[in-house]
Design a protein around this motif. Sequence first.
Motif, PDB file in Angstrom:
ATOM      1  N   VAL A 162     -29.710  77.146  51.275  1.00 33.68           N
ATOM      2  CA  VAL A 162     -29.489  75.947  52.079  1.00 33.68           C
ATOM      3  C   VAL A 162     -29.310  74.732  51.183  1.00 33.68           C
ATOM      4  N   LYS A 163     -30.130  74.613  50.163  1.00 35.11           N
ATOM      5  CA  LYS A 163     -30.014  73.471  49.261  1.00 35.11           C
ATOM      6  C   LYS A 163     -28.688  73.496  48.507  1.00 35.11           C
ATOM      7  N   GLU A 164     -28.275  74.676  48.054  1.00 39.96           N
ATOM      8  CA  GLU A 164     -27.009  74.767  47.335  1.00 39.96           C
ATOM      9  C   GLU A 164     -25.808  74.465  48.224  1.00 39.96           C
ATOM     10  N   ALA A 165     -25.925  74.775  49.507  1.00 40.25           N
ATOM     11  CA  ALA A 165     -24.798  74.532  50.414  1.00 40.25           C
ATOM     12  C   ALA A 165     -24.762  73.096  50.912  1.00 40.25           C
ATOM     13  N   VAL A 166     -25.939  72.461  51.107  1.00 40.04           N
ATOM     14  CA  VAL A 166     -25.991  71.144  51.717  1.00 40.04           C
ATOM     15  C   VAL A 166     -25.818  70.031  50.687  1.00 40.04           C
ATOM     16  N   ASN A 167     -26.378  70.174  49.500  1.00 41.47           N
ATOM     17  CA  ASN A 167     -26.338  69.081  48.518  1.00 41.47           C
ATOM     18  C   ASN A 167     -24.925  68.686  48.103  1.00 41.47           C
ATOM     19  N   PRO A 168     -23.995  69.627  47.866  1.00 34.44           N
ATOM     20  CA  PRO A 168     -22.620  69.167  47.566  1.00 34.44           C
ATOM     21  C   PRO A 168     -21.991  68.367  48.698  1.00 34.44           C
ATOM     22  N   ILE A 169     -22.342  68.723  49.942  1.00 31.21           N
ATOM     23  CA  ILE A 169     -21.787  67.972  51.078  1.00 31.21           C
ATOM     24  C   ILE A 169     -22.386  66.578  51.131  1.00 31.21           C
ATOM     25  N   LEU A 170     -23.709  66.461  50.909  1.00 30.64           N
ATOM     26  CA  LEU A 170     -24.353  65.155  50.936  1.00 30.64           C
ATOM     27  C   LEU A 170     -23.906  64.285  49.774  1.00 30.64           C
ATOM     28  N   ALA A 171     -23.600  64.902  48.635  1.00 30.79           N
ATOM     29  CA  ALA A 171     -23.162  64.120  47.480  1.00 30.79           C
ATOM     30  C   ALA A 171     -21.826  63.434  47.726  1.00 30.79           C
ATOM     31  N   SER A 172     -20.986  64.045  48.567  1.00 33.60           N
ATOM     32  CA  SER A 172     -19.676  63.451  48.843  1.00 33.60           C
ATOM     33  C   SER A 172     -19.716  62.416  49.954  1.00 33.60           C
ATOM     34  N   VAL A 173     -20.859  62.247  50.592  1.00 36.79           N
ATOM     35  CA  VAL A 173     -20.981  61.302  51.694  1.00 36.79           C
ATOM     36  C   VAL A 173     -21.487  59.965  51.146  1.00 36.79           C
ATOM     37  N   VAL A 174     -20.832  58.881  51.527  1.00 35.61           N
ATOM     38  CA  VAL A 174     -21.258  57.540  51.131  1.00 35.61           C
ATOM     39  C   VAL A 174     -21.600  56.767  52.405  1.00 35.61           C
ATOM     40  N   PRO A 175     -22.857  56.776  52.816  1.00 31.98           N
ATOM     41  CA  PRO A 175     -23.202  56.156  54.099  1.00 31.98           C
ATOM     42  C   PRO A 175     -22.979  54.645  54.129  1.00 31.98           C
ATOM     43  N   GLY A 176     -23.217  53.926  53.006  1.00 29.10           N
ATOM     44  CA  GLY A 176     -23.123  52.473  53.031  1.00 29.10           C
ATOM     45  C   GLY A 176     -24.417  51.839  53.506  1.00 29.10           C
TER      46      GLY A 176
END
Length: 1495
Positions: free
Chosen positions: A275-289
Amino acid sequence: MVGNNTQEKLNDEHVSPTPKLSPTERNLRQKREDANKKSSETPEKRQSAHSKTDITTEDAPHIPPKKDILVASAVNSAKKLPNPNPEGTVGSIPLEKVHPKDLRKVPSRKPNKFDTSITSPGILDDLNPREKAELEEKINGEDAAGLFPWRLIGAFFPSGKGSPKTMDVKIVKAYILENFYNDWYNNCAIIVGTCFTSWLFAYWGFSWWSLGFIFLGTASVYNAEFRRFNRNIRDDLKRTTVQETISGKVETTLWLNSFLSKFWVIYMPVLSSQVKEAVNPILASVVPGYGIDALSLEEFTLGSKAPAIRGIKSYTKTGKNSLEMDWSFAFTPNDESDMTQIEVEEKVNPKIALGVTLGKSIVSKTLSVLVEDINVAGKMRVRLEFGKIFPNIKIVSIQLLEPPLMDFVLKPLGGDTLGIDVMSFLPGLKSFVKSMVNSNVGPMLYAPNHMDINVEEIMAAQSNDAIGVLAVTLKSAEGLKGSDFITNTVDPYIVLKTEKTPNNEIKDIRSSIKSDIKDPRWNETKYLLLPTLNQKLTFSCFDFNDVRKDTLIGDIEIDLGSLLSEPNQENQTAEFMVGDKPKGLLHYSLRWVPVIEPKSEEKKPDNQAEEISDADEGEEAGDSDVGIMKFNLQKVKYLDTSTSVTGNLSPSAKLYIDGQLKKSYRALRRINEPSWNEETEILIGSKSTSKITIKIFDERIGGSEVLCEYSSNVEDLLDTFGLGQESVKGSPQGEIYFTSLWKPLATSEKFVSTTATTGPIGCIKIDVVKAKVTSNLSGLGDIDPYFSVQLNRHTKYKSKYYSNCVEPVFHEAAYIPVTSENQHITVSLIDYQSVGSDRPIGSVQLPVSSYVKKNKETGEYEDNSKTAAPTIFSLKNKKNDQTDDTMSMAVSFIPTMSVYSPDEIKDVEKLEADLKRKREDFEAEQAELKLKMEQEPDKWEEVTVKDPFEDDVKKLHRKNKLTLEQIIARNSGILSLDILGGRLAKESVFLEVLADDVSYPMFVLRGKGNKVNPERDSLFIRDLKHSKLHFRLSRKNVAKDPDDVISTDSFGTLDLLNSSYGNPKEITFSGSSLKFKMFFEPSQCELSSSESIENTGYLKLKFISADNLMSADRNGKSDPFVVAYVDRKKEYKTQIIKKTLSPVWNETAKIPIPARDRNQLILNVFDWDRAGDNDDLGAVKIDLTELEPEKTYDWNLQLSTQGTIKLQGKFLPEYIRPTVEISQGKLSDKPMKAIGTVGGTGLGAAKQVSGAAMGIAGAGLGVATGGLQKGGRLFGIGSDKNKKSRKSTESSPRIRNSLEYDTSVPNNSYTPRPSVEPASSNAEERASTKSNNLSRNTSSNMSNVGGKKSRASSFARTLAPNGTYNGNVNILSSEKLGKNIQIIISLTQAGRMKHLYKTRVQKANDNGTNVFNEACAFKASPEATLVIGAVAHHKLSKDKSLGIAQVNLGDPQIQKDENLALKLNDGHVIIKLDYAKEALENIPDVPQIPEQYQQ
């Protein structure tokens, strides 16, 4: 004493004791009370008592003071597992506090009766105290005196071991013998048999010792019967017990929870890291502001305690092929009641940490958002629907029976140290979050909603099935370069390969070999089934060598992805390459034909009936005769094992298409019911003509022997599976189980060459008598039934519908040619809908094999058409459930003779000549040998051998060799029409081919542009000498309205057969041309006269006069007229003769008689009344079966009431030309009490006739007017005084219901309007002007009727009721209807409405007048009605319907050359109507209206 098994069963079933309790029963009751007291203790008391109690079982020694923890599952020889709780479980990991060194066995512990984690969610058997009290009252309230004391005197052991320990065994035995065992019958049989055998032995002279043998046999029989009875009764009781245990009790899941607890320790860390390996790349590409720089999942763990299944309750009686289960699940890490001390100390709680980084670069801080203490529990229902494809689960349906328990801790700030649980800190936040979750999940999962997972679709999406066919045409090659080997010649051939194939089947597709040529020409087309176009196609050219290995000349690779944008790639050229060296050129063409994707169907509620599409009969769209068949041979059962010496078979199978081997199934050793379950996909050139053959072999040392064989058309096989039949019967023995799927290709051309043709074996005659509809259909509207006949889901016949009738009498016969006994015919009863799609009522399946019988001696089919009797069939709905709706019909079979076609006769004549020559040579050789035998008789001998030409003779006589004259002499049979080509007069039109009086076309042709594609079909001809073929050009697939027909041309069938038998014939009609050949296969037996043209035609009936009729009026006279009915439908009505009891009509009518043996002709005499219903004066029925063709009959018939009627009739045999009217009539068209008998007709008939001719169907109004409301009438515009008088007229109790009006009296209900005058500024002046115009026009109309020659007065007398005339309606203006008005013109007749014209939306002027000045033309009969509607358009709101007005085209008033004002809502519409002017050129004088009608 009762055994332990019985004690446990008593505790479970709560059976009430009898009044007198035995010591055993008292002990059982005491134990039950003790158990209840212990279960009522709190968990803390039980835990403390359990920890303080010493274990003193005889299997365990004393526990030393030292305490350690031992996992119970690790003990090798545990005596007893922990007792389950009320939910049937013991938790995730059953543990005990024991010493690991001194104690080797685990003792029993006190039962834990309660779940300490949650109270209500997830419990399967949760009963409140009131429900428990009611249940105990019902159980204990049974009358013990009426129950047999099983628990007192006996016990049942499902295991089969043990015996009842009681002194009252005799009572049990007596009870069983009296209720379950008919001992008197069996004992009497044994006694009688013993006595008879003893007497027989004594009669034969045997000694007394023979009695010992007889008694031994008697004892053996009795012992065997008693053992059988004991076995059966024990098995029945065991089955009952097992069924009750499965269906009504909660099953424990100890094994499953034990597995989850052990597996969770291994799987949980792996799951967390994934789960961590799958979710962290997605969260890294998100820039919430909003100041948040980054997001990351710092920690994710679900804890050390595994989820648990608390219990499962199964419901086995939920229906066929389905199973329902209730699962109680829980993921409660905080529940420590079923955990040991070590597990509690080492427990890891679930935790999810989300890192939120605030700021950037150096000035940044990462804060953790924590979610902890997650607990979820609930109750879920799982429904499994089983299928036929592995893994044999079709649909999995999941449903939460109640909102689940959800609990968690949310710490948005502070982390573990200073974090605050905001869910508890903020009041109402937790309930708000739960309500949000329930509102989003509820529509998907909460009962009664459910989520369906289609496992078959998921498996099919992952399968490697073909999505289309690639046609590769190899034309030629140039400059091929072979090897440099000495004496080498180039013998090229091409091998086609793709990277991916359907089902990973490797097939070698290669061209033919061309010998010694470097520029070969193949002109061959190969077909490749492809699962995807994302691959490459490889052409490999090889040089064929006799001895050496074939040499590669070169390869060509082509990317097939280009076919998506350009599916047809003609005249392509590519170069063969070996490395970098060119080896020649290849000329080829590619054509990609994809599979037609099935249309997605919207899911409908279960209670909503499926609708039948009316577009092109629903069978043409999305279907093609060319396609891919996905075939799965599952298994074969009931094979014949008598031919095997050992009784075991080694079966294999082969699949053939048109005689070519397509699939070989492996041999299975030593198995009598083989199961392959192998799929294959095959390209079928024409499913209607291709033949499929399945052969089952037994592989032996000496070779293969055929065990079972099945052969039929591909279309028949697909239809068999489509009807729900899972297997077919092979010949001579065996059942073949299979699945099949048809994937049509997007092409109308048979680009795969097929030579297989199957001739008809005969014709199925379906004589539909009547039907009865009792079920309630979904939707609104009356039931207008009709029936259709389908052969393999292709519509072959469709009747006309009957309006508003639940018991229609059809009396129609359909003749369906069949080519195989494996075909299926479907007869469907359907409700016609003028608006929307038709509604199915029910259907019945008619297997052809049930009505086709062969003569065992001759092997020919038998004709049963003369002995078939009507049978009542129960209809089934779309769910295949039986309904109360029925159809009465007679089904029979008319066999035909197999005749050689003209093309086959040429080959037969050659074979006959060769056979004659061979026979002559053989006879000459035999004569020579006979001569040698006479010379040397010692060296020769005569032997009898089989005729060497017997097989050749059988081949020649498999069909009959008849000339065309011999064929025509039989006069009935199946006509095959082979369309070769042609051109139509227009593009986008259809060519319908009809025969004789059948209104539904035998087949419909639609050309590509105006070119006709080849087609072949057949139909049954009853009377060849008088038969007619009709070629109709239509704008629709099947014409349903006269406006759909462009032209119709008729030809004599016999003339066309003579000119096109064996030779192509081209005919021209209405600007079109058609080229075809005909072939005729006559029927074996001569048909009855009822099947010939003598059974159908017209009855030329002259109504002469009547005498001594019954008086119906006050003046002692009547106003009689006669109505002729043919099977409920009114065909003719005479003129009304006023004030007489002996009328003279002298009118001649030509009444159509579709079938004399099935139709009824009833003549009903009525008395015409101006107001109210017409009075019945009597009726008479004419027997049509006794009429001889072309013979004149003079009748003076007695009426059912009083008087006689004089008639003259002659029956004229003639096929009635089919029309495009889809309505047969209405129930109100028939005299209700006249059907079946002459007496009793009268008032009921006239009442049912009322309102029939209005032609307005309420259900159809919405089509023409966009939802116009009823109530619009045609009245004049006048003053208030006129409105009051009109209102009083409307409220009169004597409202005219009869439609039989005197045509000599004009209808003054319409308001003529000479012109459209502009509205004046003064409202009173406008009203006065309209009133004056109204009174002036009305008075002028009344005075002119009797004074001068009037066109309107003779209008109805001039126009024929069945005629069609041209008309034109001018929409002039409207007043007081609204600001933006649109007028809609429609035409209605026989319950059907047709839209004619819509005007432009016109804006009203200052005076409230909308001026249109638009016109439209139409064509209709006088029985039609013109419907004028108005719609008010609004820009910011919904358009509003203002009502409708109706104008009967048969009304004489419409012929005045004046405008008509039609009352609509609060205003009116002004039109001018011109109708049937061509029929009114020469109008005779009309007599004056009688004085009584001029007032």
